[in-house]
Scaffold this active site. Sequence first.
Site, mmCIF file in Angstrom:
data_model
loop_
_atom_site.group_PDB
_atom_site.id
_atom_site.type_symbol
_atom_site.label_atom_id
_atom_site.label_comp_id
_atom_site.label_asym_id
_atom_site.label_seq_id
_atom_site.Cartn_x
_atom_site.Cartn_y
_atom_site.Cartn_z
ATOM 1 N N GLN B 488 0.724 -1.412 0.028
ATOM 2 C CA GLN B 488 -0.138 0.090 -0.032
ATOM 3 C C GLN B 488 0.870 1.108 -0.002
ATOM 4 O O GLN B 488 0.283 2.297 -0.479
ATOM 5 C CB GLN B 488 -0.925 -0.009 1.194
ATOM 6 C CG GLN B 488 -0.299 0.186 2.691
ATOM 7 C CD GLN B 488 0.330 -0.822 3.255
ATOM 8 O OE1 GLN B 488 1.173 -1.729 2.624
ATOM 9 N NE2 GLN B 488 0.221 -1.284 4.447
ATOM 10 N N GLY B 489 1.813 1.086 0.364
ATOM 11 C CA GLY B 489 2.884 2.355 0.169
ATOM 12 C C GLY B 489 3.021 3.017 1.570
ATOM 13 O O GLY B 489 3.437 4.268 1.483
ATOM 14 N N ALA B 527 -8.281 -2.019 7.635
ATOM 15 C CA ALA B 527 -9.209 -1.213 7.934
ATOM 16 C C ALA B 527 -8.677 0.267 7.392
ATOM 17 O O ALA B 527 -9.322 1.097 8.299
ATOM 18 C CB ALA B 527 -9.726 -1.167 9.619
ATOM 19 N N THR B 531 -2.426 5.134 7.473
ATOM 20 C CA THR B 531 -2.109 6.510 7.159
ATOM 21 C C THR B 531 -2.678 7.276 8.177
ATOM 22 O O THR B 531 -2.302 8.252 8.887
ATOM 23 C CB THR B 531 -2.486 6.862 5.882
ATOM 24 O OG1 THR B 531 -1.772 6.173 4.794
ATOM 25 C CG2 THR B 531 -2.399 8.412 5.699
ATOM 26 N N ALA B 717 -5.885 13.788 7.035
ATOM 27 C CA ALA B 717 -5.943 12.656 6.097
ATOM 28 C C ALA B 717 -6.953 11.456 6.830
ATOM 29 O O ALA B 717 -7.208 11.588 7.950
ATOM 30 C CB ALA B 717 -4.852 12.281 5.994
ATOM 31 N N GLY B 719 -7.990 7.226 5.622
ATOM 32 C CA GLY B 719 -7.527 6.343 4.871
ATOM 33 C C GLY B 719 -8.325 6.067 3.739
ATOM 34 O O GLY B 719 -9.360 6.503 3.435
ATOM 35 N N GLY B 721 -8.302 3.066 -0.240
ATOM 36 C CA GLY B 721 -7.988 1.805 -0.733
ATOM 37 C C GLY B 721 -8.887 0.835 -0.704
ATOM 38 O O GLY B 721 -9.128 -0.131 -1.123
ATOM 39 N N GLU B 722 -9.818 0.960 0.222
ATOM 40 C CA GLU B 722 -11.147 -0.087 0.300
ATOM 41 C C GLU B 722 -12.112 0.394 -0.228
ATOM 42 O O GLU B 722 -12.982 -0.607 -0.789
ATOM 43 C CB GLU B 722 -11.016 -0.618 1.821
ATOM 44 C CG GLU B 722 -9.956 -1.094 2.547
ATOM 45 C CD GLU B 722 -10.085 -1.703 3.816
ATOM 46 O OE1 GLU B 722 -10.589 -2.693 3.779
ATOM 47 O OE2 GLU B 722 -9.489 -1.497 5.000
#
Lengths: 156, 767
Positions: B488-489, B527, B531, B717, B719, B721-722
């Site tokens: 994911q980085g 989850a 970040t 920020a 999260g 990606g999901e």
Amino acid sequence: MTRIALQLNGVRRSLDVEPRELLLDVLRERIGLTGAKRSCDVQVCGTCTVLVDGQPVSSCTYLAVEADGREVTTIEGFREDPAFERIAGAFTRHAATQCGFCTPAMVLTVHALLRDGELTDEGSIRDGLAGNLCRCTGYRGILDAVAELASEGTGG
Amino acid sequence: MTIRTPERIVGEGAQVGRSMPRVDAGEKLRGEARYVGDMSVPGMLHGKVLRSPFPHARIISIDVSAALALPGVVAVLTGEDTLDIDPYWGHAIKDRPIVAIGEVRFVGEPVAAVAAEDEATAEAALAEIVVEYEELPVVGTLDDALAADAPLVHDGPIRPGLFHGLGTLPDRDGNICYRYGFERGSVDEVFEQAEIVVEGEYTFPGVYQYAMETHSVIAQWEGGEVTLWATCQHPFLVRAEIAALFDLPLGRVRIIVPYLGGGFGSKSYTKMEPITVALARKAGRPVRIVNRVDESMVTTRRHGAKTWMRTAADRSGRLLAREARVWFDTGAYADNGPRVTATGADSAPGPYRWSGVRVEASCVHTHTAPSGSYRAFGASHVQWAGELQVDEVARRAGIDPVEIRRLNLLTPGEQVRPGGKPLDADLIGDIRKVADALGWDEPREPGIGRGISVGLLAAGAHPVSSAIVRLEADGEAIVLVGSTEMGQGQRTAFAQIAAEVLAMPAERIRCQGTDTRFTPYDRSTGASRSTTLAGLAVQRAAAEVRADLMEIAGKVWPDAGDAVELRDGAAWWKGERRSYPELIARRFGLSGGQLIGEGGVHPEGTGSYAEGPVFWEVCIGAAEVHVDRETGVVSVRRTATVADVGTAINPLLVERQDEGATMQGIGNALLEEMVYREGMLLNDSLLDYRIPTIEDLPPEQVCVIVENADGPGPFGAKGCGEGAFAGIIAAIATAVADAGVRVDELPLTPERVWRSSQGQPKEDAKG
């Protein structure tokens, strides 16, 4: 045991292998070259790709004895080749690697296809890379990186 | 392509908000990045696991003598070898033996394990183990499990695991191991009076996460301690489970996590660690177990689910009430089933303003592989069902799918579920943006369908994270944080976060893998929390170092007060410059030293699931598909997603996250399904279980990055990606429905689509 001799990453090596041994296992477990990864075991995912006489091969289904007398290049060898930096640069700029597990194999495949002039447009990139799975990136970054490389020509 | 909104200009020297190259790209491209399967330790043996060929059977006897007699075999482990400890584990429910004890409950359950000098010998030894089984009745499906006279997969009491986080766990009810639900408003009355009611039943298949790197573990006992190199998304939780199982203090279990070759939830919580540790204990030497794909496929998978749902609305398209019952097939052991069940229930209403909602979700055992986490769990299972119903309401009310959502979506601050965090995102803005990105209003050719979907996912898990930032005497920094890099980085994101605070280039910051002996505690990697929560810990740790730098600068320039500026790795005042190495030397003298900062995040209340989530992850997707009614083939021509991330720490990596999720969403919607018959998995290889290739990449893809700085993480920020995963599954389902094909079962294979479009029954009449 059978004695085989091969040119591995530019160095001549000979070693004794069992007839049943796979090139992937010999590279990873006996020689310690772990850049080629094991995943599907059935020649679908492409993450075990190495170059044999310059052509991409799934080392998970390639017997080590078949490599006798041939030239085998893994990522550990190719990363010293001047062509590596150009591919690595494009992959880096386009964030075309995530977990990295498929990446060395992807780089080797792209190199062989670029070198042979087989990547001419988006369709040929999709064709050429269909045997290399990547579960993380969704392929967009890879496509962008390779399209950029293809548009620049083979670049030697 | 990417669209960033609102537009941002990243200032010179700014570290957050720039698309810097991944810090790990070089290592990965060069094949230098190490994964557990690439590693070995001196004296290491190779382990292989004998797995049950039956979905349900009693083990009458196991004879390991012939296996032990093979040259090169060092040890064989069976259930008997684990009876000196309490051998049951499971972070939610302690229901799973390290190795089967007396009974097997799914095809693939470990029955014995062999440690040998090499893998081929270990494999050969498996064939020499003689196991006598007595087959028992099989609960193969959710329907089997819920039948009145169903055999019970488990009949003992529930033993809560260390990390279920779901309050008091009630007793089992038949094959149901957990229930979660909520109700508000007058649901039944609304349905009785509603002008529009849509009702349906929907089936989501069990799927395989397919992290390309399989579950892999090396375990080594030495000096009363055990060290593991393991593919862990949650190393600290695995440490606790191993410590509890083998009766060790936490500090005597050490878990080292190098790079992971993908996770997506499949490496969350404990998986192959207990059996590897037990085998190494028996062998008295280090052991490495590297699963093959067919083994990882039955180590954990995504729950299959069945949803019954109905939605009430008035004829103007105002949504009134929703009722849903969802059954999750958690397989033979609970794994993360209870949490998936709760999260799915939370996603079931969808982010709309209801006068009545009733949701009940059940976690159900069958004799199939245990089911756990997979990216956007819960939301992926139910969002598509709810969104199909919203579209059907829109159709009957005669309004546009975008318009019905705009009319009914919650606005920031409104309640999402009773109790818990109110909505923290601008969904109405987001849905308009994704519609524009897809070209919603463009004219449609025949055979084309467009779909749009919006949902919410309870994200962040339990808010406990910590980090240490060390600024070295040469001005380079090191970030220690227990979050796992699995693609994911996050190492790049953490470097950028620390760099922003320390006013230095992120390229000069190193962040490496977890070693629980040295890395501070982090709850988990999943989850969408890294970040947001670990990143916040990194920001706070870096702030301590920054405060130290300012304090030293105050001694250099006693008259400067707050006017000292930190920029590009140095302190500045009135044109004078002191580099960080100079400042550090000023404090410690010439011999060096280190500025150390610590940062942490902990819950403000109890951190319970009910108080959460940390944030609501937005699950928005839009898709344009072509449906070939003659062949049933669905092709995705265009997708759009919204990454509502508050602040994009690295916009390019955000885009790549959405693209990855989009592709997995396409896989789940169109291709992927673990096919079970009577508890037997029929497609346990990638020859038969097809995941998307580059040929499945849609021709056009747009990612809209929304940055409203409304997240609880560093610099506003949150999260990502999901959300796109659930969003795209639902967008494809609604797009296919828009093209005129009835959809209630995934994946949308050509056969299913063709049968539906031709009015044929779902399956031929046979077993």
